[in-house]
Design an enzyme around this catalytic site. Structure first.
Site, short mmCIF file in Angstrom:
data_model
loop_
_atom_site.label_atom_id
_atom_site.label_comp_id
_atom_site.label_asym_id
_atom_site.label_seq_id
_atom_site.Cartn_x
_atom_site.Cartn_y
_atom_site.Cartn_z
N GLY A 156 -42.53 -22.09 -15.83
CA GLY A 156 -43.21 -21.39 -16.46
C GLY A 156 -43.31 -21.22 -18.14
O GLY A 156 -44.27 -20.88 -18.53
N PHE A 157 -41.83 -21.25 -18.59
CA PHE A 157 -41.79 -20.94 -19.97
C PHE A 157 -42.75 -21.99 -20.95
O PHE A 157 -43.54 -21.49 -21.80
CB PHE A 157 -40.53 -20.85 -20.53
N ASP A 174 -27.49 -22.15 -20.67
CA ASP A 174 -28.21 -23.56 -21.07
C ASP A 174 -28.89 -23.45 -22.51
O ASP A 174 -29.47 -22.28 -22.90
CB ASP A 174 -29.11 -24.06 -20.13
N CYS A 182 -11.22 -31.38 -32.56
CA CYS A 182 -11.89 -32.10 -31.23
C CYS A 182 -11.23 -33.23 -30.98
O CYS A 182 -11.07 -34.15 -32.23
CB CYS A 182 -13.33 -31.98 -31.70
N HIS A 198 -20.74 -34.98 -29.69
CA HIS A 198 -19.76 -33.75 -30.28
C HIS A 198 -20.23 -32.51 -29.94
O HIS A 198 -19.36 -31.48 -29.69
CB HIS A 198 -19.45 -34.00 -32.01
N ASP A 220 -35.82 -25.29 -14.31
CA ASP A 220 -36.34 -24.32 -14.41
C ASP A 220 -37.82 -24.46 -13.98
O ASP A 220 -38.06 -25.56 -13.24
CB ASP A 220 -36.50 -24.00 -16.01
N SER A 221 -38.60 -23.38 -13.88
CA SER A 221 -39.77 -23.37 -12.92
C SER A 221 -40.91 -23.89 -13.75
O SER A 221 -41.80 -24.34 -13.01
CB SER A 221 -40.04 -21.79 -12.70
N CYS A 246 -15.20 -37.74 -32.73
CA CYS A 246 -14.10 -37.20 -33.63
C CYS A 246 -12.96 -38.03 -33.73
O CYS A 246 -12.22 -38.14 -34.77
CB CYS A 246 -13.78 -35.74 -33.34
N GLY A 302 -36.29 -14.27 -20.76
CA GLY A 302 -37.09 -13.83 -21.71
C GLY A 302 -36.13 -13.24 -22.96
O GLY A 302 -36.71 -12.31 -23.60
N GLN A 346 -36.96 -10.02 -15.71
CA GLN A 346 -37.59 -9.91 -16.99
C GLN A 346 -37.59 -8.45 -17.58
O GLN A 346 -36.74 -7.81 -17.06
CB GLN A 346 -38.93 -10.76 -16.95
N CYS A 362 -13.28 -35.72 -29.15
CA CYS A 362 -14.31 -36.02 -28.35
C CYS A 362 -14.46 -37.57 -29.05
O CYS A 362 -13.70 -37.78 -30.05
CB CYS A 362 -15.67 -35.42 -28.68
#
Length: 371
Positions: free
Chosen positions: A99-100, A269, A307, A338, A96-97, A312, A219, A192, A309
């Site tokens: 910015g957040f 994400d 599951c 998990h 990401d940039s 589990c 946003g 945005q 994984c």
């Protein structure tokens, strides 16, 4: 909108819902969409080895420009051979940039049309992020997908405040594209507009000339009720370009992933999976399981019967509860693995339902099982 490094193949669109299945071709491998991307903020997904991420089905991970600029420094990462080599991850990476984080973490910040001057959350030192600086840092990091520097207007902003932030985001977007010159990095503009339908439409319209390989929706999932987020996605859904991936930033709860896919989103994400794991909470096909609770003290069954994984297959709720309650890092590591595995399985299931025409049935079963 493709080049020798990036292309997007849309394989199937569900006629009733608009849910999409595709393949995003990148320099570090293909990404089957829809996809959930685990977040490795500091060049690592907290508590999970890269080899285990691969086994869990991770196709791409996200890292953070702001944090890596602060520590260890983007120039150091560049000298190390770039982020892929530095963190030993040979699949795609999105950054990401920053910015957040500039707006949310900095104790003090001053926003102007030139950029944002802010105080570091680490040591209070003064820094300046501009669109050009955000591009330079991401160029040094060497990620496959990079984000334009934007101003994320907070939940509760007025229409006028949100409009000004949207206009500034557009001006910064133009500067990002002027500063970006690496064809091996795909630059996504960010839509945005807060929770105002007219601003969302206007922001997307202004982004479209810069949509080369993908478009991001920013946003949202910043404190607003989920129905309002879905409302904004419904506004954008018929207007978004169809021939590139659509990325909804910062969204990762199972229900939001499902609802996002139903609204034509391809990429997601969120830090949720690992953050709640470290606090003893698991995401399962039957809903959330808070393993630190006393009722699991003698529960020798796996977290999720559906599951397979590593967690589990090998450990019970009783063991995981013990690990969490005595503060052993193994508990958070197993739960993180998990949760990531579960979200990947959910996305694979959604993808298969799109490809084979049973989306509504899949979604109905998902909600029936959630507690």
């Amino acid at each position: 909108m493709n080049n020798e490094y990036f292309s997007f193949e849309l394989q199937k669109v569900d006629a009733e819902t608009g849910a999409r299945a595709g393949v995003f071709h990148t320099p570090h491998g293909d990404i089957l969409t829809p996809v959930y991307m685990p977040v490795g903020t500091q060049a690592t997904v907290k508590g999970v080895y890269p080899r285990d991420l691969e086994e869990a089905g991770s196709q791409i991970i996200l890292s953070n420009t702001y944090h890596l600029y602060m520590r260890p420094g983007d120039e150091l990462v560049k000298r190390a051979g770039g982020l892929h080599k530095f963190m030993n991850w040979n699949k795609p990476i999105l950054t990401d940039s920053g910015g957040f984080q500039v707006f949310s973490l900095a104790s003090l910040n001053n926003i102007t049309d030139d950029g944002v001057r802010f105080s570091s959350h680490v040591d209070g030192s003064s820094h300046m992020f501009t669109p050009e600086k955000a591009m330079d840092i991401q160029h040094n990091l060497g990620s496959d997908i990079i984000m334009a520097f934007d101003q994320c207007s907070e939940y509760g902003y007025s229409h006028e405040e949100s409009f000004r932030a949207m206009e500034r985001t557009e001006r910064w977007l133009k500067r990002c594209y002027a500063a970006h010159g690496n064809p091996a990095q795909a630059l996504f503009p960010i839509v945005q507009g807060n929770l105002y339908a007219d601003l969302r439409k206007e922001s997307l319209s202004r982004c479209l000339p810069y949509v080369k390989h993908g478009v991001a929706i920013g946003g949202l999932s910043v404190g607003e009720p989920k129905p309002l987020m879905y409302e904004m996605l419904d506004v954008l859904k018929p207007l978004l370009p169809t021939d590139v991936p659509r990325y909804l930033m910062g969204v990762g709860s199972p229900d939001c992933l499902v609802e996002g896919v139903l609204r034509g989103v391809d990429m997601f994400d969120c830090v949720l999976a690992t953050r709640i794991a470290r606090n003893g909470t698991a995401l399962t096909s039957r809903g959330k399981v808070v393993v630190r609770n006393g009722k699991y003290k003698e529960d020798f069954t796996p977290l999720d019967p559906e599951c397979d994984c590593y967690c589990c297959r090998n450990y019970s709720k009783a063991y995981l509860r013990h690990m969490v309650n005595v503060g052993e890092m193994t508990g958070g590591m197993l739960l993180s693995l998990h949760n990531i595995s579960y979200l990947h399985k959910l996305m694979r299931g959604l993808r298969e339902s799109i490809l084979h025409g049973y989306v509504k049935e899949f979604v109905k079963e998902f909600y029936e099982k959630q507690q």
